[in-house]
Scaffold this active site. Sequence first.
Site, mmCIF file in Angstrom:
data_model
loop_
_atom_site.group_PDB
_atom_site.id
_atom_site.type_symbol
_atom_site.label_atom_id
_atom_site.label_comp_id
_atom_site.label_asym_id
_atom_site.label_seq_id
_atom_site.Cartn_x
_atom_site.Cartn_y
_atom_site.Cartn_z
ATOM 1 N N TRP A 221 -2.863 4.835 -2.731
ATOM 2 C CA TRP A 221 -1.796 5.733 -3.145
ATOM 3 C C TRP A 221 -0.473 5.035 -3.397
ATOM 4 O O TRP A 221 0.467 5.645 -3.897
ATOM 5 C CB TRP A 221 -1.580 6.830 -2.096
ATOM 6 C CG TRP A 221 -1.666 6.404 -0.667
ATOM 7 C CD1 TRP A 221 -2.731 6.582 0.169
ATOM 8 C CD2 TRP A 221 -0.672 5.738 0.131
ATOM 9 N NE1 TRP A 221 -2.468 6.079 1.418
ATOM 10 C CE2 TRP A 221 -1.201 5.556 1.428
ATOM 11 C CE3 TRP A 221 0.633 5.297 -0.128
ATOM 12 C CZ2 TRP A 221 -0.496 4.938 2.454
ATOM 13 C CZ3 TRP A 221 1.339 4.673 0.895
ATOM 14 C CH2 TRP A 221 0.781 4.501 2.157
ATOM 15 N N LYS B 186 -11.320 5.964 -9.520
ATOM 16 C CA LYS B 186 -11.142 6.959 -8.480
ATOM 17 C C LYS B 186 -9.805 6.674 -7.807
ATOM 18 O O LYS B 186 -9.710 5.821 -6.917
ATOM 19 C CB LYS B 186 -12.307 6.906 -7.479
ATOM 20 C CG LYS B 186 -12.391 8.129 -6.547
ATOM 21 C CD LYS B 186 -11.455 8.006 -5.375
ATOM 22 C CE LYS B 186 -11.496 9.216 -4.456
ATOM 23 N NZ LYS B 186 -10.431 9.159 -3.422
ATOM 24 N N GLY C 75 -7.462 -1.238 -0.701
ATOM 25 C CA GLY C 75 -7.186 -0.255 0.338
ATOM 26 C C GLY C 75 -7.323 -0.856 1.721
ATOM 27 O O GLY C 75 -7.145 -2.066 1.916
ATOM 28 N N GLU D 259 -9.527 -6.032 -2.103
ATOM 29 C CA GLU D 259 -8.162 -6.430 -1.732
ATOM 30 C C GLU D 259 -7.725 -5.485 -0.637
ATOM 31 O O GLU D 259 -7.508 -4.297 -0.885
ATOM 32 C CB GLU D 259 -7.246 -6.368 -2.951
ATOM 33 C CG GLU D 259 -5.948 -7.141 -2.756
ATOM 34 C CD GLU D 259 -4.800 -6.253 -2.350
ATOM 35 O OE1 GLU D 259 -4.577 -6.103 -1.125
ATOM 36 O OE2 GLU D 259 -4.138 -5.701 -3.236
ATOM 37 N N LEU D 260 -7.589 -6.027 0.590
ATOM 38 C CA LEU D 260 -7.461 -5.166 1.763
ATOM 39 C C LEU D 260 -6.107 -5.340 2.445
ATOM 40 O O LEU D 260 -5.116 -5.664 1.800
ATOM 41 C CB LEU D 260 -8.617 -5.460 2.719
ATOM 42 C CG LEU D 260 -10.016 -5.389 2.075
ATOM 43 C CD1 LEU D 260 -11.103 -5.772 3.063
ATOM 44 C CD2 LEU D 260 -10.277 -4.008 1.486
ATOM 45 N N GLU E 16 -1.166 -3.771 11.141
ATOM 46 C CA GLU E 16 -0.482 -3.499 9.877
ATOM 47 C C GLU E 16 0.364 -2.234 10.033
ATOM 48 O O GLU E 16 -0.143 -1.177 10.390
ATOM 49 C CB GLU E 16 -1.504 -3.317 8.749
ATOM 50 C CG GLU E 16 -0.864 -3.185 7.378
ATOM 51 C CD GLU E 16 -1.892 -3.129 6.261
ATOM 52 O OE1 GLU E 16 -1.573 -3.542 5.135
ATOM 53 O OE2 GLU E 16 -3.022 -2.641 6.508
#
EC number: 1.2.1.79
Length: 521
Positions: free
Chosen positions: A150, A174, A223, A245-246, A377
């Site tokens: 988001w 998505k 995400g 990609e985290l 995080e």
Amino acid sequence: MSAQAAVAARAGAQRSRIDVVSPATGAVVGVVPVDGPSEVAAIAAELRAAQPEWEACGPRERGVVLRRFLDWILDNERSLVETIQAESGKSWGDASLEIIMAVDTINYYVKNAPTFIADRAVSPAGLANLTKKLTVQYRPYPLVGVITPWNGPLAGPIMDGVAALLAGAAVLFKPSEVTPLTWAAAARGWRDVDAPPILGCVNGYGDTGQAVVDEVDMVMFTGSTATGRAIATRAGERLIPCSLELGGKDAMIVCADANLERAAKAAAWGAMFNSGQICVSVERVYVVADVYDQFVELVTRQVNGLRHGTDAPGSFTSDVGAMATAAQLATVERHVADAVAKGARVLTGGQRREPGLYFEPTVLADVDHSMLCMREETFGPTLPIMKVDTEDQAIDLTNDSVYGLGSSLWTRDRARAQCLSRRIEAGAVNVNNALATTFQMTTPMSGWKQSGLGQRFDGAAGMLKFCRPKTVLSERVQLPAEPLWYPYRRRTSTVIARLVRLTGAHDWGRRLARRPKEGRR
């Protein structure tokens, strides 16, 4: 209708659509339908049917279509940024940067696609292959799934989807259920420019994302680490590739000889950009003791001067906007409260602000690694700063993390920067800058440790990851039969063995097959 039936009906209606709520005002700013597994399967089938013609038209013709899409983005810039701001609560300045990223990404890949996916001639290796001509061809995965978070409603899908489209794949997007409106508008824009039906968009929650993973041939996901792990597991079960990609916990190291004024400005922007809600935010700072107090004072002054709130469209009167979700805001509150309880000082900010999902830009001093803000995080507008004795200690603490996405290093000494950068366990090091590596399309954006698998961008590699390589071998000289084919013959095999020794060994004794002396190795 009974009361229970009425409740069930309302719950069903809520699951059949997503009411998109502005985090700045709490008002519903749009609605999108929820696509279940059957809808995802139907859309995937339509994309697959259209993909062969899209691939066949070649990268230059595909580039013409992407440029038309770019024109549409620029023609609708104002409305797109308004939509980004409405559903994300960003400041106008943060939201408008997504247009820049879209323009640069599309132009870069359109310009380079014909070269990136061109057939590649390869020199043969080994004596037996001297007469072979080798070519590597690239064919796209027919259907690529791009699942985005988001925090970048426009830039996120563009950064990954454009390379896949130009490679010749059909792409099923998505977007996050938190911010689906911007990409829904972009998907309509794709149709408005009369582009082929190879770009699809589905909306929904976790089960919709699962359905995408089950339908596509390759997945690009951005995400959380937890969701990325689940996607990797399912991709492994299906034997399809995935690129992930985290999360990140990017460290900033400030050496004693750093340009402190510049470093402080970078820390304020790198920590607060997009309200700290980007994977490469500056999430922790280690400052050598000699300059700790001065740096903390400079940073606090910078953060104190930030304008907080969601400004009017086009006004640029705010710097730091809202948090995107109540859950993320709660995480920031928890991290700040934990730090304070363990002895950290709040130098500015430290509180949520209402109405809306706002948390004040916050500087925390005297933190240590016992605190959540230095371990987990945060993904919010906080800047925890820790004093260290030496640069070596800063490196050790930087590497003491399950994450390894980005980092920054501040020193005027180029040799020191090169030495220290090699020791940082992360996919990127910004020397005397912050976040800048994220926007370099010619180099890889990769995550180490639990920050991901694969990479974004990296020149040709950023497009070729959406392709399957194919080796094509042909003969330069047509012999009646290959020397190694049946039947085996003593004379032919002996000649070949001698040639292999003559050309492959590295001393004359072995080249001439002389027997070594006793005891000699």
